[in-house]
Motif scaffolding. Structure first.
Motif, PDB file in Angstrom:
ATOM      1  N   GLU A  91     -12.555  -0.486   6.596  1.00  0.00           N
ATOM      2  CA  GLU A  91     -13.871   0.342   6.674  1.00  0.00           C
ATOM      3  C   GLU A  91     -13.420   1.893   7.191  1.00  0.00           C
ATOM      4  N   SER A  92     -12.672   1.850   8.088  1.00  0.00           N
ATOM      5  CA  SER A  92     -11.974   3.147   8.564  1.00  0.00           C
ATOM      6  C   SER A  92     -11.039   3.635   7.698  1.00  0.00           C
ATOM      7  N   LEU A  93     -10.105   2.810   7.334  1.00  0.00           N
ATOM      8  CA  LEU A  93      -9.066   3.552   6.311  1.00  0.00           C
ATOM      9  C   LEU A  93      -9.800   3.702   4.889  1.00  0.00           C
ATOM     10  N   GLN A  94     -10.640   3.035   4.504  1.00  0.00           N
ATOM     11  CA  GLN A  94     -11.441   3.359   3.368  1.00  0.00           C
ATOM     12  C   GLN A  94     -11.881   4.882   3.392  1.00  0.00           C
ATOM     13  N   ALA A  95     -12.671   4.936   4.604  1.00  0.00           N
ATOM     14  CA  ALA A  95     -13.130   6.412   4.785  1.00  0.00           C
ATOM     15  C   ALA A  95     -12.038   7.369   4.696  1.00  0.00           C
ATOM     16  N   ALA A  96     -11.069   7.054   5.200  1.00  0.00           N
ATOM     17  CA  ALA A  96      -9.769   8.287   5.410  1.00  0.00           C
ATOM     18  C   ALA A  96      -9.369   8.361   3.888  1.00  0.00           C
ATOM     19  N   VAL A 105     -12.995   6.467  -3.553  1.00  0.00           N
ATOM     20  CA  VAL A 105     -12.199   5.662  -4.245  1.00  0.00           C
ATOM     21  C   VAL A 105     -11.776   4.228  -3.855  1.00  0.00           C
ATOM     22  N   ASN A 106     -11.897   3.450  -4.907  1.00  0.00           N
ATOM     23  CA  ASN A 106     -11.695   2.124  -4.737  1.00  0.00           C
ATOM     24  C   ASN A 106     -10.173   1.692  -4.233  1.00  0.00           C
ATOM     25  N   ALA A 107     -10.091   1.494  -2.968  1.00  0.00           N
ATOM     26  CA  ALA A 107      -8.622   1.320  -2.427  1.00  0.00           C
ATOM     27  C   ALA A 107      -7.973   0.108  -3.145  1.00  0.00           C
ATOM     28  N   GLU A 151       0.307   6.582   3.903  1.00  0.00           N
ATOM     29  CA  GLU A 151       0.245   5.585   4.830  1.00  0.00           C
ATOM     30  C   GLU A 151      -0.902   4.890   5.100  1.00  0.00           C
ATOM     31  N   LYS A 152      -2.218   5.621   4.878  1.00  0.00           N
ATOM     32  CA  LYS A 152      -3.435   4.805   5.068  1.00  0.00           C
ATOM     33  C   LYS A 152      -3.937   3.824   4.104  1.00  0.00           C
ATOM     34  N   ILE A 153      -3.328   4.073   2.722  1.00  0.00           N
ATOM     35  CA  ILE A 153      -3.210   3.191   1.724  1.00  0.00           C
ATOM     36  C   ILE A 153      -2.438   1.790   2.017  1.00  0.00           C
ATOM     37  N   LEU A 154      -1.312   2.158   2.364  1.00  0.00           N
ATOM     38  CA  LEU A 154      -0.454   0.835   2.892  1.00  0.00           C
ATOM     39  C   LEU A 154      -1.041   0.192   3.785  1.00  0.00           C
TER      40      LEU A 154
END
Length: 174
Positions: A91-96, A105-107, A151-154
């Motif tokens: 959830e945190s990474l998705q927010a970033a 964005v759909n990660a 980096e967040k996406i990875l």
């Protein structure tokens, strides 16, 4: 691609195991088993894998066999807790990722990640696929220094895979 005796004999000894009766099958296997052993032993030596095989992999065979026959114990509450931690991290990474994009964005969507990285952020793209820009791990690893969102996406993909494959998958088996 297969560890069946017949497939290995064909691949490594270039001999097909033909048989019409169980006795013929056993005789053909008996004839080839020693040839196969010699070929595979030589390959272990050539690839310098002898120590790995005999020192690590072969001693684990009884352990893995026992795990297959009696199973393994899982700590369900700890696994659920880890799953919750991963969900919070996702959830945190998705927010970033959404913040970097300026829109949701759909990660999990390579197309949307491609649009974000290569159209909005104008990062250099290595190659395109039929459906858009390549956003595989190798491509993203090359772009880590170009923008912090990469980096967040990875990290998102790693956490999502851990959760789906191990946590959710193992919880289903409990």
């Amino acid at each position: 691609s297969s560890y069946e005796f017949e497939a290995m004999a064909l691949e490594y000894c270039a001999k097909a195991v033909s048989h019409s009766t169980p006795q013929e099958k056993m005789a053909a296997r008996h004839e080839l088993v020693w040839q196969l052993k010699d070929v595979l032993s030589a390959e272990l030596e050539d690839k310098k894998l002898h120590e790995l095989y005999y020192g690590m992999e072969l001693p684990l065979v009884p352990v893995i066999g026992r795990m297959e026959s009696v199973g393994v114990e899982l700590d369900g509450p700890a696994l659920k807790k880890f799953g919750a931690e991963l969900a919070a991290e996702l959830e945190s990474l998705q927010a970033a990722i959404d913040e970097a994009a300026g829109w949701p964005v759909n990660a999990n969507s390579p197309k949307q990640i491609g649009e974000l990285l290569f159209e909005k952020l104008n990062l250099p793209h290595a190659r395109k696929t039929k459906t858009g820009y390549s956003t595989d791990e190798e491509t993203l690893e090359e772009l880590v220094a170009a923008h912090p969102v990469v980096e967040k996406i990875l990290a998102y993909r790693t956490a999502a895979k851990l959760k789906a494959t191990y946590v959710d998958g193992l919880l289903e088996l409990l």
